[in-house]
Design an enzyme around this catalytic site. Structure first.
Site, PDB file in Angstrom:
ATOM      1  N   GLY A  46       0.836  -1.193   0.000  1.00  8.66           N
ATOM      2  CA  GLY A  46       0.000   0.000   0.000  1.00  8.66           C
ATOM      3  C   GLY A  46       0.867   1.238   0.000  1.00  8.66           C
ATOM      4  N   GLN A  51       2.843   9.975   1.518  1.00  7.74           N
ATOM      5  CA  GLN A  51       4.148   9.352   1.325  1.00  7.74           C
ATOM      6  C   GLN A  51       4.821   9.831   0.041  1.00  7.74           C
ATOM      7  OE1 GLN A  51       2.390   5.294   2.341  1.00  7.74           O
ATOM      8  NE2 GLN A  51       4.533   5.083   3.005  1.00  7.74           N
ATOM      9  N   CYS A  89       6.719  -0.467   6.423  1.00  3.93           N
ATOM     10  CA  CYS A  89       6.271   0.761   5.787  1.00  3.93           C
ATOM     11  C   CYS A  89       7.349   1.249   4.829  1.00  3.93           C
ATOM     12  CB  CYS A  89       5.997   1.811   6.858  1.00  3.93           C
ATOM     13  SG  CYS A  89       5.404   3.378   6.221  1.00  3.93           S
ATOM     14  N   LEU A  90       6.934   1.638   3.634  1.00  5.62           N
ATOM     15  CA  LEU A  90       7.899   2.147   2.660  1.00  5.62           C
ATOM     16  C   LEU A  90       8.567   3.430   3.142  1.00  5.62           C
ATOM     17  CD1 LEU A  90       5.944   1.474  -0.656  1.00  5.62           C
ATOM     18  CD2 LEU A  90       7.862   0.161   0.302  1.00  5.62           C
ATOM     19  N   HIS A 131      -3.585   0.593   7.963  1.00  9.27           N
ATOM     20  CA  HIS A 131      -2.258   1.210   7.915  1.00  9.27           C
ATOM     21  C   HIS A 131      -2.272   2.452   7.021  1.00  9.27           C
ATOM     22  CE1 HIS A 131       2.286   0.847   7.752  1.00  9.27           C
ATOM     23  NE2 HIS A 131       2.055   1.621   6.698  1.00  9.27           N
ATOM     24  N   GLU A 132      -2.876   2.324   5.839  1.00  7.29           N
ATOM     25  CA  GLU A 132      -2.891   3.454   4.892  1.00  7.29           C
ATOM     26  C   GLU A 132      -3.792   4.588   5.375  1.00  7.29           C
ATOM     27  OE1 GLU A 132      -0.551   3.538   2.790  1.00  7.29           O
ATOM     28  OE2 GLU A 132      -0.057   1.429   3.119  1.00  7.29           O
ATOM     29  N   HIS A 135      -1.919   6.642   7.726  1.00  8.59           N
ATOM     30  CA  HIS A 135      -1.053   7.617   7.041  1.00  8.59           C
ATOM     31  C   HIS A 135      -1.825   8.897   6.720  1.00  8.59           C
ATOM     32  CE1 HIS A 135       2.911   6.009   6.341  1.00  8.59           C
ATOM     33  NE2 HIS A 135       2.431   4.852   5.912  1.00  8.59           N
TER      34      HIS A 135
END
Length: 182
Positions: A46, A51, A89-90, A131-132, A135
């Site tokens: 995701g 991000q 996480c990226l 999670h997204e 963000h």
């Protein structure tokens, strides 16, 4: 391909609450394409607009047989069951830690054309969507760790080779000043 650089832990936009999308236009379509291309290139499940440095409530996901994007998403927890499992996480490369999430959710939002969508998810899909959406609210998964795991995660981040390396983006002033007037 429209792969963009992913903002890393420490970038202020990752701690800012994203604003709702009001224009379902060509720019939004490009943002969704950028999210999907960048997520796939980076090997993520995701990716949220903050991000990529964009403060809008949009994210893309690709988990197993489920992929897509959501604009202005919300979710409701279904039942009381929770799951405790690994997340990464990226924006925090190489860190994985166990995090508590709802096991099953129903997410609602819109696609990039403004059409309503509903996604029912459990296990990994539910974890990814939660999670997204975090963000989009300026919350990172390390914020959801128990105190000991959070302390260890922060030590890992401080000692990482990437932390503090990226330069902040250059922000150019509007030559017309505020409200488009000189």
């Amino acid at each position: 391909m429209t792969v963009q650089p992913v903002r890393l832990f420490g970038d202020p936009i990752l701690r800012s609450k994203a604003v709702a999308v009001v224009d379902f236009d060509r720019e939004l379509h490009k943002l969704v394409a950028d999210l999907e291309d960048t997520m796939h290139e980076a090997g993520g499940a995701g990716l949220a607009a903050p991000q990529l440095g964009v403060g809008l409530r949009v994210f893309a996901y690709d988990v197993g047989d489920f992929s897509g994007h959501m604009v202005n998403p919300t979710f409701d927890v279904v039942g009381a069951e929770e799951q405790f499992g690994p997340e990464g996480c990226l924006s925090i490369p190489e860190l994985r830690a166990d995090c508590l999430r709802a096991l099953e959710i129903v997410a609602r939002g819109f696609d990039m054309h403004g059409e309503p969508i509903t996604v029912k998810g459990s296990d990994l899909l539910a974890r990814c969507i939660q999670h997204e959406i975090d963000h989009l609210d300026g919350v990172l998964f390390v914020d959801r760790l128990d105190p000991a795991a959070r302390k260890e995660a922060m030590r890992f981040i401080r000692e990482s080779t990437w932390f503090g390396v990226a330069e902040p983006p250059t922000i150019k002033a509007n030559p017309l000043g505020l409200h488009g007037r000189r």
